[in-house]
Design a protein around this motif. Sequence first.
Motif, PDB file in Angstrom:
ATOM      1  N   HIS A   1     -10.246  -2.430 -28.465  1.00  0.00           N
ATOM      2  CA  HIS A   1      -8.981  -1.886 -28.953  1.00  0.00           C
ATOM      3  C   HIS A   1      -8.031  -3.033 -29.309  1.00  0.00           C
ATOM      4  O   HIS A   1      -6.973  -3.182 -28.708  1.00  0.00           O
ATOM      5  CB  HIS A   1      -8.349  -0.973 -27.891  1.00  0.00           C
ATOM      6  CG  HIS A   1      -9.251   0.133 -27.439  1.00  0.00           C
ATOM      7  ND1 HIS A   1      -9.475   1.267 -28.205  1.00  0.00           N
ATOM      8  CD2 HIS A   1     -10.006   0.269 -26.320  1.00  0.00           C
ATOM      9  CE1 HIS A   1     -10.322   2.060 -27.559  1.00  0.00           C
ATOM     10  NE2 HIS A   1     -10.664   1.475 -26.427  1.00  0.00           N
ATOM     11  N   PRO A   2      -8.403  -3.843 -30.290  1.00  0.00           N
ATOM     12  CA  PRO A   2      -7.617  -5.051 -30.578  1.00  0.00           C
ATOM     13  C   PRO A   2      -6.177  -4.759 -30.982  1.00  0.00           C
ATOM     14  O   PRO A   2      -5.291  -5.588 -30.761  1.00  0.00           O
ATOM     15  CB  PRO A   2      -8.397  -5.717 -31.718  1.00  0.00           C
ATOM     16  CG  PRO A   2      -9.214  -4.621 -32.319  1.00  0.00           C
ATOM     17  CD  PRO A   2      -9.568  -3.717 -31.180  1.00  0.00           C
ATOM     18  N   GLY A   3      -5.940  -3.590 -31.541  1.00  0.00           N
ATOM     19  CA  GLY A   3      -4.584  -3.256 -31.931  1.00  0.00           C
ATOM     20  C   GLY A   3      -3.659  -2.970 -30.772  1.00  0.00           C
ATOM     21  O   GLY A   3      -2.430  -2.976 -30.931  1.00  0.00           O
ATOM     22  N   ARG A   4      -4.229  -2.742 -29.588  1.00  0.00           N
ATOM     23  CA  ARG A   4      -3.406  -2.411 -28.414  1.00  0.00           C
ATOM     24  C   ARG A   4      -2.985  -3.650 -27.622  1.00  0.00           C
ATOM     25  O   ARG A   4      -2.110  -3.559 -26.769  1.00  0.00           O
ATOM     26  CB  ARG A   4      -4.180  -1.467 -27.470  1.00  0.00           C
ATOM     27  CG  ARG A   4      -4.720  -0.209 -28.108  1.00  0.00           C
ATOM     28  CD  ARG A   4      -3.627   0.670 -28.690  1.00  0.00           C
ATOM     29  NE  ARG A   4      -2.735   1.242 -27.703  1.00  0.00           N
ATOM     30  CZ  ARG A   4      -2.965   2.403 -27.083  1.00  0.00           C
ATOM     31  NH1 ARG A   4      -4.087   3.088 -27.329  1.00  0.00           N
ATOM     32  NH2 ARG A   4      -2.081   2.897 -26.229  1.00  0.00           N
TER      33      ARG A   4
ATOM     34  N   ASP B   1       9.443  -6.035 -22.883  1.00  0.00           N
ATOM     35  CA  ASP B   1       8.084  -6.087 -23.425  1.00  0.00           C
ATOM     36  C   ASP B   1       7.083  -5.770 -22.322  1.00  0.00           C
ATOM     37  O   ASP B   1       7.141  -6.362 -21.238  1.00  0.00           O
ATOM     38  CB  ASP B   1       7.787  -7.478 -23.989  1.00  0.00           C
ATOM     39  CG  ASP B   1       8.559  -7.773 -25.255  1.00  0.00           C
ATOM     40  OD1 ASP B   1       9.004  -6.816 -25.921  1.00  0.00           O
ATOM     41  OD2 ASP B   1       8.743  -8.970 -25.577  1.00  0.00           O
ATOM     42  N   PRO B   2       6.140  -4.866 -22.567  1.00  0.00           N
ATOM     43  CA  PRO B   2       5.227  -4.457 -21.501  1.00  0.00           C
ATOM     44  C   PRO B   2       4.083  -5.443 -21.285  1.00  0.00           C
ATOM     45  O   PRO B   2       3.587  -6.062 -22.233  1.00  0.00           O
ATOM     46  CB  PRO B   2       4.690  -3.120 -22.003  1.00  0.00           C
ATOM     47  CG  PRO B   2       4.748  -3.223 -23.492  1.00  0.00           C
ATOM     48  CD  PRO B   2       5.964  -4.063 -23.794  1.00  0.00           C
ATOM     49  N   ILE B   3       3.676  -5.561 -20.043  1.00  0.00           N
ATOM     50  CA  ILE B   3       2.470  -6.322 -19.687  1.00  0.00           C
ATOM     51  C   ILE B   3       1.657  -5.480 -18.725  1.00  0.00           C
ATOM     52  O   ILE B   3       2.194  -4.886 -17.794  1.00  0.00           O
ATOM     53  CB  ILE B   3       2.811  -7.702 -19.090  1.00  0.00           C
ATOM     54  CG1 ILE B   3       1.510  -8.471 -18.763  1.00  0.00           C
ATOM     55  CG2 ILE B   3       3.724  -7.602 -17.875  1.00  0.00           C
ATOM     56  CD1 ILE B   3       1.736  -9.947 -18.453  1.00  0.00           C
TER      57      ILE B   3
ATOM     58  N   LEU C   1      -2.454   3.326 -20.958  1.00  0.00           N
ATOM     59  CA  LEU C   1      -1.508   2.996 -22.023  1.00  0.00           C
ATOM     60  C   LEU C   1      -1.142   4.238 -22.822  1.00  0.00           C
ATOM     61  O   LEU C   1       0.031   4.443 -23.180  1.00  0.00           O
ATOM     62  CB  LEU C   1      -2.092   1.918 -22.940  1.00  0.00           C
ATOM     63  CG  LEU C   1      -2.367   0.549 -22.315  1.00  0.00           C
ATOM     64  CD1 LEU C   1      -2.944  -0.390 -23.358  1.00  0.00           C
ATOM     65  CD2 LEU C   1      -1.102  -0.043 -21.703  1.00  0.00           C
ATOM     66  N   ASP C   2      -2.132   5.085 -23.110  1.00  0.00           N
ATOM     67  CA  ASP C   2      -1.856   6.332 -23.824  1.00  0.00           C
ATOM     68  C   ASP C   2      -0.916   7.215 -23.011  1.00  0.00           C
ATOM     69  O   ASP C   2       0.034   7.793 -23.545  1.00  0.00           O
ATOM     70  CB  ASP C   2      -3.159   7.089 -24.102  1.00  0.00           C
ATOM     71  CG  ASP C   2      -4.046   6.403 -25.124  1.00  0.00           C
ATOM     72  OD1 ASP C   2      -3.558   5.484 -25.820  1.00  0.00           O
ATOM     73  OD2 ASP C   2      -5.234   6.774 -25.212  1.00  0.00           O
ATOM     74  N   HIS C   3      -1.206   7.327 -21.709  1.00  0.00           N
ATOM     75  CA  HIS C   3      -0.386   8.163 -20.829  1.00  0.00           C
ATOM     76  C   HIS C   3       1.072   7.707 -20.816  1.00  0.00           C
ATOM     77  O   HIS C   3       1.996   8.543 -20.801  1.00  0.00           O
ATOM     78  CB  HIS C   3      -0.963   8.118 -19.412  1.00  0.00           C
ATOM     79  CG  HIS C   3      -0.125   8.779 -18.377  1.00  0.00           C
ATOM     80  ND1 HIS C   3       0.012  10.153 -18.288  1.00  0.00           N
ATOM     81  CD2 HIS C   3       0.641   8.255 -17.371  1.00  0.00           C
ATOM     82  CE1 HIS C   3       0.816  10.454 -17.284  1.00  0.00           C
ATOM     83  NE2 HIS C   3       1.210   9.325 -16.708  1.00  0.00           N
ATOM     84  N   LEU C   4       1.277   6.401 -20.846  1.00  0.00           N
ATOM     85  CA  LEU C   4       2.626   5.836 -20.806  1.00  0.00           C
ATOM     86  C   LEU C   4       3.229   5.664 -22.196  1.00  0.00           C
ATOM     87  O   LEU C   4       4.358   5.173 -22.324  1.00  0.00           O
ATOM     88  CB  LEU C   4       2.611   4.492 -20.073  1.00  0.00           C
ATOM     89  CG  LEU C   4       2.199   4.553 -18.597  1.00  0.00           C
ATOM     90  CD1 LEU C   4       2.106   3.151 -18.012  1.00  0.00           C
ATOM     91  CD2 LEU C   4       3.175   5.403 -17.788  1.00  0.00           C
ATOM     92  N   GLU C   5       2.461   6.036 -23.222  1.00  0.00           N
ATOM     93  CA  GLU C   5       2.904   5.945 -24.615  1.00  0.00           C
ATOM     94  C   GLU C   5       3.290   4.512 -24.981  1.00  0.00           C
ATOM     95  O   GLU C   5       4.304   4.260 -25.638  1.00  0.00           O
ATOM     96  CB  GLU C   5       4.060   6.914 -24.881  1.00  0.00           C
ATOM     97  CG  GLU C   5       3.678   8.372 -24.651  1.00  0.00           C
ATOM     98  CD  GLU C   5       4.802   9.334 -24.968  1.00  0.00           C
ATOM     99  OE1 GLU C   5       5.978   8.901 -25.022  1.00  0.00           O
ATOM    100  OE2 GLU C   5       4.517  10.532 -25.170  1.00  0.00           O
TER     101      GLU C   5
END
Length: 251
Positions: free
Chosen positions: A112-115, A20-22, A85-89
């Motif tokens: 960007h609450p969904g992110r 899981d990413p942090i 985050l976009d760059h790392l998908e």
Amino acid sequence: MPQFEFDGVRIAYLDEGQGDPILLIHGFASNKQVNWIYPGWVDLLVKDGRRVVAIDNRGHGESQKFYDPAAYGAPVMAEDARHLLDHLEIEQVDVMGYSMGARISAFLTLNHPGRVRRAVFGGLGYGMVSGVGDPEPIAAALEADRLQDVSDRTGRAFRAFSDQTGSDRRALAACMRSSRQKISEADVARIERPVLVAVGTRDDIAGSPQKLADLMPHAEVLDIPGRDHMVAVGDKVYKQGVLAFLNNVDA
């Protein structure tokens, strides 16, 4: 360390581990190494089975430096984090910010609450709403010719810290003059993700952690005993509390 570029802005980051990413967002005058690698956070989180991403905010570390205050601001730097985050998908991430990084994390969560799955606001309590003092003495301290010329206590501490980290002091002064936008109580109350507010009990910069947590529907406080603003980030109570918060599957 890897870097990426968007809209002419070059941002450095690290990306280690799996799971899981942090996302880790450092404080003012710090960088990913000083805030997260040296105190053992990256190793701790990787060993906990997480993918750890840490950004160098613009003006800091290995990222691009700007000398116009208009190039900074917490909302702008929150967009840098979103672009990373976009760059790392990475679609959704836990996020932990310290001090200025907590303010950036709050803007990222609001805009960007969904992110954002959950957030840790370290080293910043109600100062997120009320502000944490006049930025000008700190900016002036950074621009002073010598540390010995600085009389303001807080400014002197940040100047000494910036010297220790080998930072670009002119870039930091520009950042300081625009990076600490207040967030209204009403906007803080819109943060519905689980939040941990972690502040040292001797921190005279952050403001009340409980007063900030009380504004949010799913927030809790972690007191870091006996620690001030500059040293709380590496404390074992802080680390244990964050792991417990992140591993709470019901949060």
